[in-house]
Design an enzyme around this catalytic site. Structure first.
Site, PDB file in Angstrom:
ATOM      1  N   THR A 196       0.749  -1.066  -0.099  1.00 33.78           N
ATOM      2  CA  THR A 196      -0.356   0.018   0.112  1.00 33.78           C
ATOM      3  C   THR A 196       0.958   1.514   0.121  1.00 33.78           C
ATOM      4  O   THR A 196       0.165   2.416  -0.479  1.00 33.78           O
ATOM      5  CB  THR A 196      -1.088  -0.113   1.216  1.00 33.78           C
ATOM      6  OG1 THR A 196      -1.363  -1.499   1.433  1.00 33.78           O
ATOM      7  CG2 THR A 196      -1.786   0.791   1.487  1.00 33.78           C
TER       8      THR A 196
ATOM      9  N   HIS B 196       1.885   1.926   8.090  1.00 34.42           N
ATOM     10  CA  HIS B 196       1.095   1.417   9.150  1.00 34.42           C
ATOM     11  C   HIS B 196       1.617   0.162   9.733  1.00 34.42           C
ATOM     12  O   HIS B 196       0.767  -0.561   9.948  1.00 34.42           O
ATOM     13  CB  HIS B 196      -0.597   1.566   8.537  1.00 34.42           C
ATOM     14  CG  HIS B 196      -0.459   0.164   7.377  1.00 34.42           C
ATOM     15  ND1 HIS B 196       0.108   0.813   6.234  1.00 34.42           N
ATOM     16  CD2 HIS B 196      -0.335  -0.845   7.224  1.00 34.42           C
ATOM     17  CE1 HIS B 196       0.310  -0.301   4.873  1.00 34.42           C
ATOM     18  NE2 HIS B 196       0.092  -1.242   6.142  1.00 34.42           N
TER      19      HIS B 196
ATOM     20  N   HIS C 225       1.675   2.043  -3.123  1.00 33.48           N
ATOM     21  CA  HIS C 225       1.097   3.037  -4.053  1.00 33.48           C
ATOM     22  C   HIS C 225       1.299   4.307  -4.160  1.00 33.48           C
ATOM     23  O   HIS C 225       0.853   4.978  -4.890  1.00 33.48           O
ATOM     24  CB  HIS C 225      -0.398   2.158  -4.219  1.00 33.48           C
ATOM     25  CG  HIS C 225      -0.199   0.840  -4.399  1.00 33.48           C
ATOM     26  ND1 HIS C 225      -0.285   0.436  -5.618  1.00 33.48           N
ATOM     27  CD2 HIS C 225      -0.776  -0.312  -3.842  1.00 33.48           C
ATOM     28  CE1 HIS C 225      -0.671  -1.151  -5.921  1.00 33.48           C
ATOM     29  NE2 HIS C 225      -0.940  -1.425  -4.579  1.00 33.48           N
TER      30      HIS C 225
ATOM     31  N   ILE D 283       2.583 -11.591   2.360  1.00 31.01           N
ATOM     32  CA  ILE D 283       1.407 -11.761   2.601  1.00 31.01           C
ATOM     33  C   ILE D 283       1.036 -13.662   2.491  1.00 31.01           C
ATOM     34  O   ILE D 283       1.384 -14.001   2.868  1.00 31.01           O
ATOM     35  CB  ILE D 283       0.793 -11.067   2.838  1.00 31.01           C
ATOM     36  CG1 ILE D 283       0.360  -9.559   3.744  1.00 31.01           C
ATOM     37  CG2 ILE D 283      -0.983 -11.268   3.150  1.00 31.01           C
ATOM     38  CD1 ILE D 283      -0.170  -8.538   3.428  1.00 31.01           C
TER      39      ILE D 283
END
Lengths: 360, 360, 360, 360
Positions: free
Chosen positions: A55, A78, A58, A190
């Site tokens: 993320t 995060h 991006h 992940i």
């Protein structure tokens, strides 16, 4: 183009270092911003390590998704860990000095989803570093109820990546696992984490599918029983052969790639489970009749982590030694190497990169 | 074009009347065929009533699906009821004279799905009237283990349509219902049945969505709290308004229509259930990220009926008076009106049409 | 012995009327106590109606359980409704004037159960009117997160009993219901409510079992298909006869009576569900091998209500007209008739008694 | 008293060796009995190894349970493996020469439980060696649908004990396991097996509880993280201490001992799972209010194995190397040592004893 410049800013009192996206456009800039204030139920954490998520890439690259979602100026980030520095007057769960990380889906607690216990599906969710100031900074502020106190035996570099590891735990454990066979599409961090979780949870056999040989190596290191390079063709036949024609009982989709949606279901046993986590960049064609209906497939959208059920189980898997995610953490760099970390991650030549504080 | 001709054939000894597709191409022909033999574990049933399913229309019309699946000559038909006429030497569950119908998914019993109890997802399933001789005939033969003995209080016209009603019961009860809100896309017979089942099972509110006003009327008769004609625009806004913005907790997709897949998920509350039964005619575009993943949707492919869990619950719902499906049965005709029944069904001016035996 | 005296106390400024247990021993006394203060996240509610629970009777009577749990002085009462009178500075969900009731299990939010979403099983639960000041008073104070805002169409006397009705909804919906058969042991208010919920949720058949003919009448009014007076003998044979020997698919135990534990399981079909809510007064003998293990029974302890999943579904069942609990509310009295209400309830000649404010 | 005599009988044509209970009373006698015939759907297996279950000891000893259930003459034995010797004319799944074992719950297939897929809870179950001739013999006959074909990599002594291992797999996997904590009461063979299954399935921590030091050693060898000798006092405090006061998320009761029912629930976290398999010899006192209701416990009766879901998962766990049960098989003896095996097992100085064929 250097998307970021890491020349260190001079930090004045009341301000802190941060990697910030100052305005609409590519790149992040190291800068100083005011230290965020602490509300009554808030916890301010001195960040000691963080990691860069897909993320974040991006956001750095300012792609279509980022343009539609991000409102600069913004400090992203995060995935992190740190030490509680100060707490609001109403905080009781942690105190300064505690080692912590956080559930970074800041849920509202009052929407229809939240009030039924589906906190991870909050309709008004604010994601740290996406919808509010994140952790690529000296300090980050989190509501008390989102803070997770770390067990002393969780090492720093693992503590920094519990957020994506939690995605993997949530996905893998969203149905029965022990004694069953699985395919994992997409062997980014992940995907690789989820292979480790599946094996820890007793999966009898796991096929890992990707087109990046380095990622397939990581998948193997995490316990995949078979790795399939889709650059060399569809994975279906190999998986069916290896499973005596039965196919897999479950399928974790961690790639967001259209091919996974085209090929993946074909290797799914009737009645099997499909857990979708990878975000496709646009709508996809699915042969709903053949792949879902006649197969009796159970398809789940996986978002975030169960709050805090996933966290308890993740911690227990790590502390018991059942789950070892170190192979996926291919690099530990310093904050000053932020640019290099971004480049490494983009190149597909890294697993997870953790950046530890190298500032005074 | 008359797709069928109903001029009665003359039936010789050892043969029987049947509506047959003699060879590749549109239409069915009333003809005589040999009375099927009875294996040791088989039951031969004298058909007393049958109904025409959407699948049968595909076979009559000889569309793409039919061309790929059907091997003429074939007697179609899988919605029926009748009286046991004779049984094989090994049959113990029924005897001649018993009123019966059947689970028409003939399962193999030995594949991976069957051996784990997922009989309705048998990998080698043979569907009556699709993969083997069906019920548009004087007699049909069924394996004993697929036969369902009828309770005397189940009337003839209901007995003939327990197969599609079972689809509806399976779909509606595939998750929690009581006190929840639902949308049903597609108000053909199965859609209308499922509205009745949802309401019987305590659904607090059901929106029925179709573009055929007559079907929407049937939906209303079956208990829909709101009917939405999509010929006049997207249903999403109306549903959100009626649910205080929460959306529906569950969505039954009974239409196979692309619009349902485009619009349907938008009205689904986070974490909601989507049960897919309607067969799209080709692959569909789905915004997987927005509609499934971020929403945490639970999407299920629904196939057949749970054998026989669905049957027991269906029978109990009917006998208790909780579920009344009579409004959906708009016509009861004779077998000699087969052509008219096909035309009525095609025209969209009928709900379910039951054809009762009108031959000697 | 009059367990309470209802001579009205004179209320001074800053104080309020309350039914209080002033010290260890039987009875309650109408008195004045300080109006409770409002914390930052608290809501003070002007009580407009309350009801007396079985738990309250234990407290009035000062039985063994009460002696071990209650620390006088205490104002009991946890079934109530009212109007928000004032709110703490941090409250955002409700405002003065709102009609409300509350989830009266005050959960801590931070124990292992709470952090996994099992709020109703909080390890540190404080029950209103048991562990802290309750609702038999002019005012009661509740944490904001426990308050439930009432829909305007919920009438006053129903609003006052959503707590026990929630027990019934939680119990009945703790497993599949539609098209299944049930037995409910104990036809006090919660037992009767649960019969209504089962029928609303599509139960095909419900047997109600008690020894009090008046309660059996209420059970019948709530939709029980068969009522069995155990004063006349074991219920097992009748239930098996009525279910063609299959037995019931589920059993709700609402009586706490040893006989239910002795007889109940005998009528349970293999693999059936047993939901236990009624509190036995002491340990019970259970034939674990025969009744649970060989039967493959699924036995659940039911406590409180799912927060707030049960509430949403309960509200929707009520508003949809699916569930009508009025027959169980046999009396609506005034607060000044508290003594009479206690006596009525004790006598077994009442269902639920709601007491509405009759004070200035 | 020697409960059995192992002097070898002379075997005549058409007869076979068997350990038989000839009539009511203690002991078994080696004798010759007619070789059982093969029905059309039956499979006759030449037994190559068997094991002695606790149930068999009850039959040998002729205790109360045996007197009420067993109808002599009977050949006991239901844990075994062998080679298909001949098959009935209707058998298609196996052929002579196949290595097999069997699901020894011979289900009827037509009762209410069976027809809903709960084959393991068949109302008319016949247990091999209990209700019909068992496997302590040269040959045993099994219905085809109960036969399980062995993978070539499953060794002989494991093949002989898949029946009790299946009990353990069924129990352990009857709820979530990965990342959770467990207590196992009773460390006989099934208890020890279940410890292995729990650990294979990702249990973070398992406490094993028994009073037999040798069994506790086996439990440790199977992966128990803590072993507790209840001869030295209640296990509750130790378990709570080791789990930071949280208690265990699940509890497997494999002992049937009253103390487990008294102490076990106290260490269960709220909302935890209790899987009951051990058969108490008589009804037990349970504090239902405290241990089940207020705790929100989920208590399951576990019977047999899921047919064949448990078998597939068990096989996969074994073949993947995730589950190694060899430590529990403490002795491999010959059939001629039957008496010694019984004595060893009775003495509590053995885990599982497998007896391999030592006859011509």
């Amino acid at each position: 183009m250097a998307v970021t410049t890491t020349k260190e800013p001079i930090v004045k009192p009341g301000t802190m270092w941060a990697m910030q996206k100052p305005n609409a456009g590519p790149g992040l800039v190291p800068t100083t911003v005011p230290i965020p204030g602490v509300g009554e139920k808030d916890v301010r954490i001195r960040v000691t390590a963080f990691a860069i998520c897909g993320t974040d890439l991006h956001i750095v690259e300012w792609d279509g998704w980022a343009q539609s979602r991000i409102r600069p100026p913004l400090v992203p980030g995060h995935e992190f860990t740190g030490i509680v520095e100060s707490v609001g007057s109403g905080v009781t769960l942690v105190k300064p000095g505690d080692r912590v990380t956080a559930e970074t889906h800041i849920y509202c607690g009052i929407c229809y989803a939240c009030r039924r216990g589906l906190l991870h599906l909050c309709e008004n969710v604010q994601i740290l570093g996406v919808d509010r100031a994140g952790a690529f900074a000296d300090f980050v502020v989190i509501p008390e109820r989102n803070v997770w106190r770390l067990h002393p035996d969780i090492p720093e570099e693992i503590a920094a990546i519990l957020d994506p590891l939690g995605n993997a735990v949530h996905s893998a454990l969203a149905g029965p696992v022990a004694g069953l066979r699985f395919a994992v599409f997409g062997c980014g961090p992940i995907g690789c984490f989820s292979i480790g979780v599946l094996k820890a949870a007793g999966a009898a056999w796991v096929a890992a599918i990707d087109k990046n040989p380095m990622r397939l190596e990581l998948a193997r290191a995490m316990g995949a029983d078979m790795v399939i390079d889709v650059a060399r063709g569809k994975a279906t036949a190999e998986v069916l052969r290896a499973t005596d024609g039965r196919g897999v009982d479950g399928l974790l989709e961690m790639s967001g790639h259209p091919q996974a949606f085209r090929d993946g279901f074909e290797m799914l046993a009737n009645g099997g489970r499909v857990s979708l986590l990878g975000i496709p960049s646009k709508p996809l064609e699915i042969d709903v009749a053949k792949e879902i209906i006649f197969r009796g497939a159970q398809v789940q959208g996986i978002n975030g982590r169960l709050i805090f059920d996933t966290w308890f189980r993740m911690e227990a898997l790590l502390l018991s030694g059942k789950l070892d995610v170190k192979p996926v953490i291919t690099h530990v760099l310093g904050w000053s190497e932020f640019d290099r970390a971004v480049e490494l991650q983009r190149s597909g030549k890294a697993g997870k990169i953790v950046l530890t504080r190298d500032r005074p």
